[in-house]
Design a protein around this motif. Structure first.
Motif, mmCIF file in Angstrom:
data_model
loop_
_atom_site.group_PDB
_atom_site.id
_atom_site.type_symbol
_atom_site.label_atom_id
_atom_site.label_comp_id
_atom_site.label_asym_id
_atom_site.label_seq_id
_atom_site.Cartn_x
_atom_site.Cartn_y
_atom_site.Cartn_z
ATOM 1 N N THR A 213 15.541 -16.584 -101.176
ATOM 2 C CA THR A 213 16.167 -17.696 -101.664
ATOM 3 C C THR A 213 15.558 -17.455 -103.187
ATOM 4 O O THR A 213 14.536 -16.826 -103.602
ATOM 5 C CB THR A 213 15.814 -18.810 -101.122
ATOM 6 O OG1 THR A 213 14.412 -19.034 -101.049
ATOM 7 C CG2 THR A 213 16.320 -18.975 -99.550
ATOM 8 N N SER A 349 16.538 -35.323 -102.848
ATOM 9 C CA SER A 349 16.765 -34.203 -101.700
ATOM 10 C C SER A 349 15.581 -34.542 -100.723
ATOM 11 O O SER A 349 16.068 -34.048 -99.361
ATOM 12 C CB SER A 349 16.277 -32.932 -102.284
ATOM 13 O OG SER A 349 17.346 -32.707 -103.196
ATOM 14 N N ASN A 350 14.614 -35.025 -100.867
ATOM 15 C CA ASN A 350 13.461 -35.004 -100.154
ATOM 16 C C ASN A 350 13.904 -36.540 -98.956
ATOM 17 O O ASN A 350 14.043 -36.186 -97.766
ATOM 18 C CB ASN A 350 12.172 -35.487 -100.487
ATOM 19 C CG ASN A 350 11.108 -35.065 -99.498
ATOM 20 O OD1 ASN A 350 11.029 -34.036 -98.862
ATOM 21 N ND2 ASN A 350 9.977 -36.188 -99.454
#
Ligand SMILES: Cc1cc2nc3c(=O)[nH]c(=O)nc-3n(C[C@H](O)[C@H](O)[C@H](O)COP(=O)(O)OP(=O)(O)OC[C@H]3O[C@@H](n4cnc5c(N)ncnc54)[C@H](O)[C@@H]3O)c2cc1C
Length: 440
Positions: A213, A349-350
Motif C-alpha cells: 500500500t 476515517s477512524n
C-alpha cells in the motif's frame, strides 16, 4: 495558513494549537512529525523569499493579535471534524476567513443525492463521485508573486503571556514535546513508488507482510502531500495504462467518511444503530491495550501500533472486530485508543471505521459477520511473518500452531499468555446478545 495584510502582501503562519497539544503526552510521535515538517516548510518558503511565522497558542488569540496588526484576511484549508468546524467558525468572527477545500477530493456538499440529502451507502456515493469528477478536482494552484509582510519574529516560537506576544526558542522542547529519532520517508518518494505498487495493489493490499500500500495516510492527514498531487499522479499513471481504479476508490472512501461525519456530526460519539449491549470490562480492555489477549494477530497488531504508530488496514479491521464483537467492549474506547496512538489518526476515517467494525455505523458490516481472527491470520499472514515481526516471543513457534486456537489453549508458550477468550464461544455469545437486542 496564509494571512494577507493588503494586496500582494502575505504572512504564512503555522499554529501549534494549545488546545490540542495540551491533551497529548510529551512523547507523541505526531508532534515530532509535524514539528519536523513545519521546519522543512519554513526552509522551503525561504527559497521563494517567504518565511513561516510559528505560534504556540490558543488559535483565537493568534487571530485577535493579527487582526490588531491590520491583517485582514486568512486563507486556510479546512477539514470537517467537530473541533475544526467550531474553530473555523470562531476564527471567521474575528477575521475574514477564506476556506480552501484541499483536504479531500470533494467538498462534503458536492456529492449529494438528487433530493440533496447525503448518501449513506458507499457504492452509490462512489458512482456519483465518479460522475461529478472533473479536471478541476486535480488542478494545481498557480504560483503567485506575493511579498512577505514585515513580521519581526520569524526565528522564534511565538506565545502569548498576559495578552502580550513573547518569543521563545524555536525548538520542540518549547512546546513541551520530545524529539525522536524516527526518519520519515518523503511523501514525494512514496508517491513515486505508487507506480510499482499499483500493479498488484488490489491483489496484495490485504496481505500483511507485503509492502503493497502507499503509506500515504499520514501525509494526507497532515497535508504534507496534497490530495491533488496524488490525483495528478494517478492521471499520469492511468494514461500510461495502469489500473488506478482500486486505489482511487480508497481515496474516495476517505471522502465518504468525511462527508458522513460532516452531515451526521452525532456519529462522533453515538451509534447510528445499536446491536448489542456493549459494556466496559476493565480486565479485557487492559489486556487488549497491552497486547496481552493471547490471540496472536490481535497482539501483533496492537504491538505494531504501540511501536510504530501505524497498523495495517486489514489488521485494523480484525482488531476492531475482536474488540467490539469478541470482547463486546464499546467501540468508543477502541476508537480513543487508536486516536491516541495512530500517526495517521483522522477523526472521520477512524470513527466511521470503528462503527463499521462494530456494525453500529451507517454503512456498516452486518452484525452477524464476526471475523475469526485465526482464519484471517492464516489467510493474510500464512507464514506468520507479520505476527512474528511484532511478537518476537512467538519467533520459535510454527506458523500452523500460531494459527491454531486449540494449540494455543493446550500448550504453554514461555513469555506468552493463553487466549483470554475462545472464538466459538465469543461469536455465539455476541450473536445471541445481538439477537436479543434486535428483538426488543
Ligand atoms: C478500525 C479502523 C480505523 C482506521 N483509522 C484510520 C485513521 O485514523 N486514519 C486513516 O487515515 N485511516 C484509517 N483507517 C483506514 C485505513 O486503515 C488506512 O487509511 C490505511 O491503512 C492507511 O495505509 P495506506 O496509506 O498505505 O493506505 P492505502 O491502501 O495506500 O490507501 C490510500 C489512501 O486511501 C485512504 N484509505 C485507504 N483505506 C481506507 C479506508 N478503509 N477508509 C478510509 N480511507 C482509506 C487513506 O487516506 C490512504 O492513505 C482505519 C481503518 C480501520 C478498519
Amino acid at each position: 495558513m496564509l494571512l494577507s495584510i493588503k494586496a500582494n502582501e502575505v504572512l504564512p503562519i503555522f499554529i501549534f494549537d494549545k488546545e490540542i497539544l495540551l491533551e497529548l503526552s510529551s512523547d507523541d510521535k505526531r508532534v515530532d512529525y509535524i514539528f519536523k515538517k513545519v521546519i522543512q516548510l519554513k526552509d522551503e518558503l525561504k527559497k521563494y523569499d517567504l518565511d513561516l511565522a510559528i505560534f504556540y497558542a490558543d488559535v483565537i488569540d493568534v487571530f485577535k493579535y493579527l487582526k490588531s496588526k491590520a491583517y485582514d484576511e486568512v486563507y486556510a484549508s479546512v477539514d470537517y471534524d467537530k473541533y475544526a468546524r467550531k474553530r473555523d467558525e470562531e476564527v471567521s468572527k474575528i477575521i475574514n476567513f477564506i476556506p480552501l477545500y484541499d483536504c479531500y477530493i470533494y467538498e462534503p456538499r458536492e456529492i449529494l443525492k438528487k433530493d440533496s440529502s447525503p448518501y449513506v451507502v458507499f457504492s452509490p456515493y462512489y458512482k456519483e463521485a465518479k460522475q461529478v469528477y472533473t479536471k478541476e478536482h486535480s488542478l494545481k494552484y498557480e504560483l503567485e508573486t506575493n511579498k512577505l509582510s514585515n513580521f519581526e519574529f520569524f526565528d522564534y516560537i511565538n506565545e502569548f503571556k498576559e495578552n502580550k506576544l513573547v518569543q521563545k526558542t524555536l525548538s520542540i522542547d518549547t512546546i513541551g514535546f520530545k524529539q525522536n529519532s524516527i526518519k520519515y520517508e518523503s511523501p514525494l518518494k512514496k508517491l513515486k513508488q505508487l507506480k510499482s505498487k499499483l500493479i498488484s495493489y488490489k491483489d496484495l493490499r490485504d496481505y500483511l507482510n507485503e509492502d503493497a500500500t502507499s503509506n500515504l495516510s499520514v501525509d494526507l492527514r497532515f497535508g504534507t502531500i496534497s490530495i491533488r498531487s496524488i490525483l495528478r499522479e494517478l492521471i499520469t499513471l492511468k494514461k500510461q495504462g495502469f489500473d488506478t481504479e482500486g486505489f482511487f476508490r480508497q481515496l474516495v472512501f476517505r471522502d465518504f467518511y468525511a462527508s458522513l461525519l460532516y452531515h451526521f456530526p452525532k456519529l462522533h460519539t453515538q451509534d447510528f444503530r445499536s446491536y448489542a449491549p456493549y459494556s466496559f470490562k476493565k480486565d479485557y480492555y487492559e489486556k487488549f491495550i497491552s497486547a496481552k489477549t493471547g490471540v496472536p494477530i490481535i497482539d501483533a497488531g496492537v504491538s505494531e501500533l504501540l511501536t510504530t504508530g501505524y497498523m495495517h488496514n486489514r489488521v485494523r479491521m480484525i482488531v476492531a472486530s475482536f474488540f467490539c464483537k469478541h470482547l463486546m467492549l464499546p467501540w468508543q474506547k477502541g476508537e480513543a485508543f487508536f486516536a491516541k496512538h495512530l500517526m495517521d489518526y483522522d477523526a472521520a476515517s477512524n470513527i466511521l471505521s470503528w462503527q463499521w467494525s462494530s456494525s453500529t455505523g451507517i454503512d456498516a458490516q452486518p452484525y452477524f459477520r464476526v471475523f475469526n481472527p485465526y482464519l484471517q491470520a492464516k489467510k493474510f499472514d500464512k507464514d506468520a511473518l507479520y505476527i512474528k515481526k511484532h511478537l518476537k516471543v512467538l519467533n520459535n513457534i510454527k506458523a500452523k500452531d500460531i494459527h491454531d486456537e486449540d494449540f494455543l489453549f493446550s500448550n504453554t508458550i514461555k513469555g506468552y499468555t493463553k487466549p483470554i477468550i475462545k472464538h466459538k464461544f465469543a461469536r455465539e455469545h455476541f450473536l445471541s446478545e445481538a439477537k436479543k437486542f434486535i428483538n426488543n
